[in-house]
Design a protein around this motif. Structure first.
Motif, PDB file in Angstrom:
ATOM      1  N   LEU A   1       0.815  -1.218   0.000  1.00 50.05           N
ATOM      2  CA  LEU A   1       0.000   0.000   0.000  1.00 50.05           C
ATOM      3  C   LEU A   1       0.851   1.272   0.000  1.00 50.05           C
ATOM      4  CD1 LEU A   1      -2.705  -1.058   2.643  1.00 50.05           C
ATOM      5  CD2 LEU A   1      -2.658  -1.490   0.174  1.00 50.05           C
ATOM      6  N   LEU A   2       2.158   1.103   0.082  1.00 51.23           N
ATOM      7  CA  LEU A   2       3.066   2.249   0.112  1.00 51.23           C
ATOM      8  C   LEU A   2       3.277   2.799  -1.291  1.00 51.23           C
ATOM      9  CD1 LEU A   2       5.081   4.023   1.746  1.00 51.23           C
ATOM     10  CD2 LEU A   2       6.813   2.252   1.279  1.00 51.23           C
ATOM     11  N   LYS A   3       2.937   4.075  -1.507  1.00 50.90           N
ATOM     12  CA  LYS A   3       3.139   4.715  -2.814  1.00 50.90           C
ATOM     13  C   LYS A   3       4.532   5.307  -2.928  1.00 50.90           C
ATOM     14  CE  LYS A   3       0.042   7.181  -4.811  1.00 50.90           C
ATOM     15  NZ  LYS A   3      -0.961   8.246  -5.083  1.00 50.90           N
ATOM     16  N   THR A   4       5.050   5.848  -1.841  1.00 47.17           N
ATOM     17  CA  THR A   4       6.396   6.402  -1.843  1.00 47.17           C
ATOM     18  C   THR A   4       7.407   5.277  -2.016  1.00 47.17           C
ATOM     19  OG1 THR A   4       5.660   8.139  -0.320  1.00 47.17           O
ATOM     20  CG2 THR A   4       8.028   7.806  -0.514  1.00 47.17           C
ATOM     21  N   ASP A   5       8.462   5.541  -2.765  1.00 46.74           N
ATOM     22  CA  ASP A   5       9.496   4.537  -2.966  1.00 46.74           C
ATOM     23  C   ASP A   5      10.106   4.142  -1.616  1.00 46.74           C
ATOM     24  OD1 ASP A   5      12.045   3.225  -3.576  1.00 46.74           O
ATOM     25  OD2 ASP A   5      11.754   3.960  -5.619  1.00 46.74           O
ATOM     26  N   LEU A   6      10.121   2.843  -1.324  1.00 48.98           N
ATOM     27  CA  LEU A   6      10.646   2.369  -0.044  1.00 48.98           C
ATOM     28  C   LEU A   6      12.099   2.767   0.144  1.00 48.98           C
ATOM     29  CD1 LEU A   6      10.312   0.724   2.559  1.00 48.98           C
ATOM     30  CD2 LEU A   6      10.886  -1.333   1.249  1.00 48.98           C
ATOM     31  N   LEU A   7      12.875   2.779  -0.936  1.00 47.57           N
ATOM     32  CA  LEU A   7      14.274   3.176  -0.828  1.00 47.57           C
ATOM     33  C   LEU A   7      14.395   4.623  -0.366  1.00 47.57           C
ATOM     34  CD1 LEU A   7      17.239   2.477  -1.177  1.00 47.57           C
ATOM     35  CD2 LEU A   7      17.047   3.115  -3.601  1.00 47.57           C
ATOM     36  N   ASP A   8      13.497   5.492  -0.837  1.00 48.99           N
ATOM     37  CA  ASP A   8      13.507   6.887  -0.387  1.00 48.99           C
ATOM     38  C   ASP A   8      13.243   6.975   1.114  1.00 48.99           C
ATOM     39  OD1 ASP A   8      13.985   7.721  -2.965  1.00 48.99           O
ATOM     40  OD2 ASP A   8      11.888   8.207  -3.401  1.00 48.99           O
ATOM     41  N   VAL A   9      12.327   6.142   1.605  1.00 53.59           N
ATOM     42  CA  VAL A   9      12.026   6.126   3.045  1.00 53.59           C
ATOM     43  C   VAL A   9      13.248   5.662   3.832  1.00 53.59           C
ATOM     44  CG1 VAL A   9      10.549   5.134   4.840  1.00 53.59           C
ATOM     45  CG2 VAL A   9       9.579   5.701   2.595  1.00 53.59           C
ATOM     46  N   ILE A  10      13.888   4.590   3.372  1.00 56.40           N
ATOM     47  CA  ILE A  10      15.053   4.060   4.071  1.00 56.40           C
ATOM     48  C   ILE A  10      16.185   5.081   4.110  1.00 56.40           C
ATOM     49  CG2 ILE A  10      16.878   2.301   3.943  1.00 56.40           C
ATOM     50  CD1 ILE A  10      14.766   0.407   2.759  1.00 56.40           C
ATOM     51  N   GLU A  11      16.430   5.740   2.991  1.00 57.63           N
ATOM     52  CA  GLU A  11      17.511   6.730   2.947  1.00 57.63           C
ATOM     53  C   GLU A  11      17.213   7.923   3.850  1.00 57.63           C
ATOM     54  OE1 GLU A  11      17.943   7.521  -1.226  1.00 57.63           O
ATOM     55  OE2 GLU A  11      19.456   5.940  -1.486  1.00 57.63           O
ATOM     56  N   ALA A  12      15.926   8.317   3.926  1.00 55.89           N
ATOM     57  CA  ALA A  12      15.549   9.427   4.803  1.00 55.89           C
ATOM     58  C   ALA A  12      15.755   9.054   6.272  1.00 55.89           C
ATOM     59  CB  ALA A  12      14.097   9.822   4.555  1.00 55.89           C
ATOM     60  N   VAL A  13      15.492   7.800   6.616  1.00 55.36           N
ATOM     61  CA  VAL A  13      15.728   7.327   7.988  1.00 55.36           C
ATOM     62  C   VAL A  13      17.220   7.356   8.298  1.00 55.36           C
ATOM     63  CG1 VAL A  13      15.665   5.275   9.458  1.00 55.36           C
ATOM     64  CG2 VAL A  13      13.643   5.919   8.147  1.00 55.36           C
ATOM     65  N   ILE A  14      18.032   6.856   7.379  1.00 53.19           N
ATOM     66  CA  ILE A  14      19.475   6.805   7.598  1.00 53.19           C
ATOM     67  C   ILE A  14      20.070   8.204   7.737  1.00 53.19           C
ATOM     68  CG2 ILE A  14      21.682   6.173   6.523  1.00 53.19           C
ATOM     69  CD1 ILE A  14      20.215   3.797   5.237  1.00 53.19           C
TER      70      ILE A  14
ATOM     71  N   GLN B   1      11.492  15.658   6.247  1.00 56.20           N
ATOM     72  CA  GLN B   1      11.409  16.322   4.951  1.00 56.20           C
ATOM     73  C   GLN B   1      10.696  15.482   3.886  1.00 56.20           C
ATOM     74  OE1 GLN B   1      15.418  17.433   3.813  1.00 56.20           O
ATOM     75  NE2 GLN B   1      15.943  17.989   5.915  1.00 56.20           N
ATOM     76  N   LEU B   2      10.398  14.236   4.213  1.00 58.52           N
ATOM     77  CA  LEU B   2       9.813  13.337   3.229  1.00 58.52           C
ATOM     78  C   LEU B   2       8.315  13.174   3.462  1.00 58.52           C
ATOM     79  CD1 LEU B   2      10.420  11.308   0.878  1.00 58.52           C
ATOM     80  CD2 LEU B   2      10.571   9.534   2.640  1.00 58.52           C
ATOM     81  N   SER B   3       7.538  13.309   2.407  1.00 56.89           N
ATOM     82  CA  SER B   3       6.103  13.075   2.482  1.00 56.89           C
ATOM     83  C   SER B   3       5.838  11.623   2.095  1.00 56.89           C
ATOM     84  CB  SER B   3       5.354  14.019   1.540  1.00 56.89           C
ATOM     85  OG  SER B   3       3.970  13.748   1.558  1.00 56.89           O
ATOM     86  N   VAL B   4       5.500  10.798   3.082  1.00 55.94           N
ATOM     87  CA  VAL B   4       5.253   9.378   2.841  1.00 55.94           C
ATOM     88  C   VAL B   4       3.772   9.195   2.507  1.00 55.94           C
ATOM     89  CG1 VAL B   4       5.359   7.050   3.808  1.00 55.94           C
ATOM     90  CG2 VAL B   4       7.109   8.742   4.424  1.00 55.94           C
ATOM     91  N   GLU B   5       3.500   8.649   1.327  1.00 55.29           N
ATOM     92  CA  GLU B   5       2.127   8.524   0.848  1.00 55.29           C
ATOM     93  C   GLU B   5       1.714   7.057   0.744  1.00 55.29           C
ATOM     94  OE1 GLU B   5       1.826  10.600  -2.834  1.00 55.29           O
ATOM     95  OE2 GLU B   5       2.122  12.578  -1.932  1.00 55.29           O
ATOM     96  N   TRP B   6       0.414   6.840   0.982  1.00 53.55           N
ATOM     97  CA  TRP B   6      -0.162   5.499   0.914  1.00 53.55           C
ATOM     98  C   TRP B   6      -1.286   5.478  -0.113  1.00 53.55           C
ATOM     99  CZ3 TRP B   6       2.390   1.915   3.735  1.00 53.55           C
ATOM    100  CH2 TRP B   6       3.261   2.410   4.728  1.00 53.55           C
ATOM    101  N   SER B   7      -1.547   4.317  -0.681  1.00 51.02           N
ATOM    102  CA  SER B   7      -2.485   4.220  -1.795  1.00 51.02           C
ATOM    103  C   SER B   7      -3.942   4.419  -1.384  1.00 51.02           C
ATOM    104  CB  SER B   7      -2.341   2.852  -2.470  1.00 51.02           C
ATOM    105  OG  SER B   7      -2.821   1.820  -1.617  1.00 51.02           O
TER     106      SER B   7
END
Length: 248
Positions: free
Chosen positions: A120-133, A139-145
């Motif tokens: 259900l995650l629309k945002t690229d998971l890699l973008d989320v992981i890199e933002a966490v690291i 700064q990241l808008s995490v979107e769901w379907s």
């Protein structure tokens, strides 16, 4: 000697997982899994016979409460003691009369909850992981379907007790027959010559996606009913409780 007495909590289990960079916390949609091997939650506990997301039990008000009283305090406390936490924070909850109680924390996503949350995650998971690291999750808008997902686990006969392996699996979707609204996750399978065979207790996780839980459930079981292997077992009531809750 000391005797510890645990208070019994009789309620409904709910999983709320979040990602955090040590300061900012982004919760994922609430999911619920079914652990008992038999319909109507009967029989032995397993590693998970199915899951669905979003779980109606996880209302907006409850999710806000879990964020304020569970997730944020935990992340803040770890930062205060000099061990800031970055990654996935899994909160296994028991909801009793609308009140969330923490059963466990894990530093990972759950199984089979992952199979119904991440699709259900629309945002690229890699973008989320890199933002966490990089400590920039804020700064990241995490979107769901906004869709729903239901996963039905197909197991070897006898699981979670003794079971046989090496049973040929037939009816698996192919590139020409697969639906864009379903995914078959291979958990306990192996390839033998040209056949796919069972190689574990929990063999397959069949995911259905839809605009509603009802649609997602229908999609999942349509695929489940095309797959077979000797001794195959699965629950026929995954998401039934959630649908009754939605209607009630």
């Amino acid at each position: 000697q000391q005797v510890w007495v645990e208070q019994f909590r009789d309620g409904e289990e709910l999983t709320i997982t979040a990602v955090t960079d040590g300061k900012t916390i982004v919760p994922m949609p609430p999911a619920e899994e079914r652990e008992r091997v038999g319909d109507r939650d009967t029989g032995l506990n397993t590693g998970g016979m199915g899951a669905y997301c979003p779980a109606p039990l996880g209302t907006i008000a409850l999710r806000d409460q879990v964020f304020r009283e569970v997730l944020q305090p935990m992340v803040d406390a770890m930062a205060r003691v000099g061990s800031p936490f970055q990654g996935v924070l899994y909160a296994g909850l028991m909801i009793v009369s609308g009140i969330p109680y923490v059963l466990e924390f894990n530093a990972r996503m759950g199984d089979p909850e992952t199979q119904v949350v991440l699709p259900l995650l629309k945002t690229d998971l890699l973008d989320v992981i890199e933002a966490v690291i990089d400590h920039r999750l804020e700064q990241l808008s995490v979107e769901w379907s906004g869709e729903a997902a239901v996963c039905v686990v197909m197991t070897s006969g006898g699981y979670p007790g003794a079971y046989q392996q090496g049973k040929v699996i037939t009816g698996l979707p192919t590139t020409s027959t697969a639906s864009s609204s379903s995914v078959v996750f291979h958990a306990g399978t192996a390839q033998r010559d040209k056949d796919i065979v069972t190689a574990g207790g929990r063999v397959l996780g069949v995911l259905g996606l839809g605009s509603t839980l009802s649609d997602a459930r229908r999609e999942a079981y349509q695929v489940v009913n095309t797959i077979s292997f000797e001794g195959c077992h699965f629950r026929t009531d995954i998401a039934h409780r959630a649908l009754r809750m939605s209607c009630g």
